[in-house]
Design a protein around this motif. Sequence first.
Motif, PDB file in Angstrom:
ATOM      1  N   ILE A 137       0.861  -1.189   0.000  1.00 30.09           N
ATOM      2  CA  ILE A 137       0.000   0.000   0.000  1.00 30.09           C
ATOM      3  C   ILE A 137       0.897   1.238   0.000  1.00 30.09           C
ATOM      4  CG2 ILE A 137      -1.771   1.292   1.251  1.00 30.09           C
ATOM      5  CD1 ILE A 137      -2.775  -1.370   2.375  1.00 30.09           C
ATOM      6  N   LEU A 138       0.764   2.058  -1.031  1.00 30.76           N
ATOM      7  CA  LEU A 138       1.568   3.271  -1.154  1.00 30.76           C
ATOM      8  C   LEU A 138       0.670   4.468  -0.864  1.00 30.76           C
ATOM      9  CD1 LEU A 138       2.836   1.031  -3.097  1.00 30.76           C
ATOM     10  CD2 LEU A 138       3.972   2.925  -4.212  1.00 30.76           C
ATOM     11  N   LEU A 139       1.162   5.367  -0.031  1.00 34.89           N
ATOM     12  CA  LEU A 139       0.363   6.530   0.344  1.00 34.89           C
ATOM     13  C   LEU A 139       0.840   7.750  -0.445  1.00 34.89           C
ATOM     14  CD1 LEU A 139       0.337   5.851   4.188  1.00 34.89           C
ATOM     15  CD2 LEU A 139      -1.353   5.181   2.505  1.00 34.89           C
ATOM     16  N   PHE A 140      -0.106   8.433  -1.048  1.00 34.79           N
ATOM     17  CA  PHE A 140       0.199   9.597  -1.882  1.00 34.79           C
ATOM     18  C   PHE A 140      -0.535  10.821  -1.363  1.00 34.79           C
ATOM     19  CE2 PHE A 140       1.246   6.155  -4.689  1.00 34.79           C
ATOM     20  CZ  PHE A 140       2.285   6.641  -5.472  1.00 34.79           C
ATOM     21  N   ARG A 141       0.028  11.984  -1.672  1.00 36.67           N
ATOM     22  CA  ARG A 141      -0.667  13.230  -1.373  1.00 36.67           C
ATOM     23  C   ARG A 141      -0.306  14.252  -2.441  1.00 36.67           C
ATOM     24  NH1 ARG A 141       3.040  15.520   3.690  1.00 36.67           N
ATOM     25  NH2 ARG A 141       4.844  15.979   2.385  1.00 36.67           N
ATOM     26  N   ARG A 142      -1.135  15.275  -2.548  1.00 34.63           N
ATOM     27  CA  ARG A 142      -0.761  16.445  -3.330  1.00 34.63           C
ATOM     28  C   ARG A 142      -1.457  17.656  -2.723  1.00 34.63           C
ATOM     29  NH1 ARG A 142      -3.728  16.095  -9.266  1.00 34.63           N
ATOM     30  NH2 ARG A 142      -5.834  15.947  -8.481  1.00 34.63           N
ATOM     31  N   GLN A 143      -0.913  18.834  -3.057  1.00 34.08           N
ATOM     32  CA  GLN A 143      -1.509  20.066  -2.541  1.00 34.08           C
ATOM     33  C   GLN A 143      -2.964  20.127  -2.937  1.00 34.08           C
ATOM     34  OE1 GLN A 143       1.195  22.913  -4.299  1.00 34.08           O
ATOM     35  NE2 GLN A 143       2.007  23.378  -2.277  1.00 34.08           N
ATOM     36  N   LYS A 144      -3.780  20.570  -2.016  1.00 31.01           N
ATOM     37  CA  LYS A 144      -5.215  20.491  -2.205  1.00 31.01           C
ATOM     38  C   LYS A 144      -5.682  21.232  -3.454  1.00 31.01           C
ATOM     39  CE  LYS A 144      -9.268  20.508   0.700  1.00 31.01           C
ATOM     40  NZ  LYS A 144      -9.757  20.886   2.013  1.00 31.01           N
ATOM     41  N   ASP A 145      -5.111  22.399  -3.690  1.00 35.95           N
ATOM     42  CA  ASP A 145      -5.561  23.185  -4.844  1.00 35.95           C
ATOM     43  C   ASP A 145      -4.569  23.087  -6.000  1.00 35.95           C
ATOM     44  OD1 ASP A 145      -3.599  24.436  -3.451  1.00 35.95           O
ATOM     45  OD2 ASP A 145      -4.613  26.375  -3.278  1.00 35.95           O
ATOM     46  N   TYR A 146      -3.889  21.944  -6.062  1.00 41.62           N
ATOM     47  CA  TYR A 146      -2.846  21.774  -7.081  1.00 41.62           C
ATOM     48  C   TYR A 146      -3.368  22.090  -8.482  1.00 41.62           C
ATOM     49  CZ  TYR A 146       0.863  19.777  -9.898  1.00 41.62           C
ATOM     50  OH  TYR A 146       1.867  19.625 -10.813  1.00 41.62           O
ATOM     51  N   GLN A 147      -4.517  21.543  -8.820  1.00 40.66           N
ATOM     52  CA  GLN A 147      -4.985  21.714 -10.196  1.00 40.66           C
ATOM     53  C   GLN A 147      -5.314  23.169 -10.503  1.00 40.66           C
ATOM     54  OE1 GLN A 147      -7.351  18.047  -9.987  1.00 40.66           O
ATOM     55  NE2 GLN A 147      -6.694  17.707 -12.078  1.00 40.66           N
ATOM     56  N   GLU A 148      -5.972  23.845  -9.561  1.00 38.37           N
ATOM     57  CA  GLU A 148      -6.258  25.258  -9.807  1.00 38.37           C
ATOM     58  C   GLU A 148      -4.948  26.044  -9.913  1.00 38.37           C
ATOM     59  OE1 GLU A 148      -8.124  23.884  -6.678  1.00 38.37           O
ATOM     60  OE2 GLU A 148      -9.010  23.027  -8.493  1.00 38.37           O
ATOM     61  N   LYS A 149      -4.017  25.743  -9.011  1.00 40.17           N
ATOM     62  CA  LYS A 149      -2.772  26.515  -8.933  1.00 40.17           C
ATOM     63  C   LYS A 149      -1.907  26.342 -10.174  1.00 40.17           C
ATOM     64  CE  LYS A 149      -1.086  27.007  -4.250  1.00 40.17           C
ATOM     65  NZ  LYS A 149      -0.560  26.189  -3.196  1.00 40.17           N
ATOM     66  N   TYR A 150      -1.732  25.094 -10.589  1.00 39.95           N
ATOM     67  CA  TYR A 150      -0.706  24.828 -11.585  1.00 39.95           C
ATOM     68  C   TYR A 150      -1.263  24.533 -12.964  1.00 39.95           C
ATOM     69  CZ  TYR A 150       2.134  24.543  -7.428  1.00 39.95           C
ATOM     70  OH  TYR A 150       2.746  24.819  -6.240  1.00 39.95           O
TER      71      TYR A 150
END
Length: 104
Positions: A86-99
């Motif tokens: 099991i691999l745990l991932f994260r990304r900045q919450k507003d990543y899509q809006e931001k970038y």
Amino acid sequence: MAGHHEPSYEDYVERIHYSEKYSDDHWEYRHVILPKPMLKLIPREYFDPEEPGVLRILSDSEWRGIGITQSLGWEHYEVHAPEPHILLFRRQKDYQEKYLNKQK
């Protein structure tokens, strides 16, 4: 056992499970569950030398290279030693809006 064959790497890739996303104030998270037998096929250097059988934190190109497909911005940030598949991932919450939306 006519016609029985060992699953190919592609068969395992097709069985990778992606959880629903969940989030807190800063990050969105998801976990990716690899079929357990797939761990035997992952390059040895992807494992933590201190903890046999446990993956280390993989870079974007490494986890994509083993067949995990996710949109941009996700980072592998945690491993769960009791369940190394099991691999745990994260990304900045507003990543899509931001970038991503800025590129339009």
